[in-house]
Motif scaffolding. Sequence first.
Motif, PDB file in Angstrom:
ATOM      1  N   ILE A  20       0.839  -1.207   0.000  1.00  0.00           N
ATOM      2  CA  ILE A  20       0.000   0.000   0.000  1.00  0.00           C
ATOM      3  C   ILE A  20       0.868   1.249   0.000  1.00  0.00           C
ATOM      4  CG2 ILE A  20      -1.692   1.331   1.310  1.00  0.00           C
ATOM      5  CD1 ILE A  20      -2.651  -1.401   2.461  1.00  0.00           C
ATOM      6  N   LYS A 104      -7.103  -3.680  13.508  1.00  0.00           N
ATOM      7  CA  LYS A 104      -6.679  -4.247  12.231  1.00  0.00           C
ATOM      8  C   LYS A 104      -7.831  -4.516  11.265  1.00  0.00           C
ATOM      9  CE  LYS A 104      -2.216  -6.120  13.649  1.00  0.00           C
ATOM     10  NZ  LYS A 104      -1.377  -7.309  13.876  1.00  0.00           N
ATOM     11  N   ASP A 105      -9.052  -4.199  11.679  1.00  0.00           N
ATOM     12  CA  ASP A 105     -10.153  -4.278  10.720  1.00  0.00           C
ATOM     13  C   ASP A 105     -10.311  -2.965   9.950  1.00  0.00           C
ATOM     14  OD1 ASP A 105     -11.267  -2.586  12.609  1.00  0.00           O
ATOM     15  OD2 ASP A 105     -13.036  -3.811  12.991  1.00  0.00           O
ATOM     16  N   ALA A 106      -9.422  -1.982  10.241  1.00  0.00           N
ATOM     17  CA  ALA A 106      -9.443  -0.724   9.490  1.00  0.00           C
ATOM     18  C   ALA A 106      -9.055  -0.992   8.039  1.00  0.00           C
ATOM     19  CB  ALA A 106      -8.485   0.287  10.111  1.00  0.00           C
ATOM     20  N   SER A 107      -9.616  -0.221   7.132  1.00  0.00           N
ATOM     21  CA  SER A 107      -9.289  -0.372   5.720  1.00  0.00           C
ATOM     22  C   SER A 107      -7.897   0.175   5.439  1.00  0.00           C
ATOM     23  CB  SER A 107     -10.311   0.367   4.858  1.00  0.00           C
ATOM     24  OG  SER A 107     -10.170   1.769   5.008  1.00  0.00           O
ATOM     25  N   SER A 108      -7.342  -0.195   4.295  1.00  0.00           N
ATOM     26  CA  SER A 108      -6.011   0.285   3.929  1.00  0.00           C
ATOM     27  C   SER A 108      -5.983   1.810   3.838  1.00  0.00           C
ATOM     28  CB  SER A 108      -5.575  -0.330   2.595  1.00  0.00           C
ATOM     29  OG  SER A 108      -6.503  -0.028   1.569  1.00  0.00           O
ATOM     30  N   MET A 109      -7.042   2.401   3.316  1.00  0.00           N
ATOM     31  CA  MET A 109      -7.074   3.855   3.196  1.00  0.00           C
ATOM     32  C   MET A 109      -7.201   4.525   4.561  1.00  0.00           C
ATOM     33  SD  MET A 109      -6.285   4.400   0.232  1.00  0.00           S
ATOM     34  CE  MET A 109      -6.255   6.162   0.529  1.00  0.00           C
ATOM     35  N   GLU A 110      -7.864   3.870   5.509  1.00  0.00           N
ATOM     36  CA  GLU A 110      -7.938   4.422   6.868  1.00  0.00           C
ATOM     37  C   GLU A 110      -6.558   4.440   7.506  1.00  0.00           C
ATOM     38  OE1 GLU A 110     -12.412   3.417   8.528  1.00  0.00           O
ATOM     39  OE2 GLU A 110     -10.976   1.762   8.368  1.00  0.00           O
ATOM     40  N   ASP A 113      -4.597   7.264   5.785  1.00  0.00           N
ATOM     41  CA  ASP A 113      -5.106   8.554   6.261  1.00  0.00           C
ATOM     42  C   ASP A 113      -4.634   8.824   7.683  1.00  0.00           C
ATOM     43  OD1 ASP A 113      -6.886  10.906   5.943  1.00  0.00           O
ATOM     44  OD2 ASP A 113      -8.054   9.936   7.516  1.00  0.00           O
ATOM     45  N   HIS A 126      -9.697   4.681  16.454  1.00  0.00           N
ATOM     46  CA  HIS A 126     -10.661   3.815  15.785  1.00  0.00           C
ATOM     47  C   HIS A 126     -12.057   4.095  16.346  1.00  0.00           C
ATOM     48  CE1 HIS A 126     -12.713   0.138  14.526  1.00  0.00           C
ATOM     49  NE2 HIS A 126     -11.729  -0.067  13.669  1.00  0.00           N
TER      50      HIS A 126
END
Length: 214
Positions: A20, A104-110, A113, A126
């Motif tokens: 990423i 770790k359930d955050a999205s790659s873009m989160e 950001d 979070h």
Amino acid sequence: MINIMLVDDHTVLRDGIRSILEIEEDLLLVGEADSGDGLLKQLDTIAPDVIVLDINLPNKNGIELISIIKARYPACKILILTMFDHDEYFKSALREGADGYLLKDASSMEVIDAIRKIYQGNSIIHPKMASKLISYHRIHNDFATQNNELTNREKEVLNQLVRGKSNKEIAAQLSISDKTVKIHVNKIYKKLNVNSRSQAIIYAVQNKLVPYLN
């Protein structure tokens, strides 16, 4: 350019985040480690701007590492990225000076950001953990109420900090300038005797300084 170090003992996760980061022009991965000792051995030569740090690590856990890193390199920003949503891990990370806490359930873009925002001096929490802070504020009554002479405007700014808002977002919400927000934030730090947004947040919640949470 934001120099980033990634610390996690799961190779698959490091591979994913590395891929990423490689496509983001303003982000540069300058180091990786799979243990606490591995991180500390590299810090002197790498000097990252942001460390993306897991909690569950060999040798030293992430909470211990936050304290060590902040003592040696106070300008370094730390983003906790973990599977643990336990209250004590979360509050301990903030107390030690973590600048952000993502699950770790955050999205790659989160994640991307969050790295950019904490590098700019903001605090990222979070949504699930922010809800825990609010719940903690509502049900715990074992801390004495203290106003520390905060003005009404400073309380409004502090309330927005607890919600994870950036200076720009706070300025828009309160119809004031970014510069004015920064002045208020600095005054809040001084009055609460804290050094970061994360420390201000945990102090505010524990001492019930943000009565407008709902």
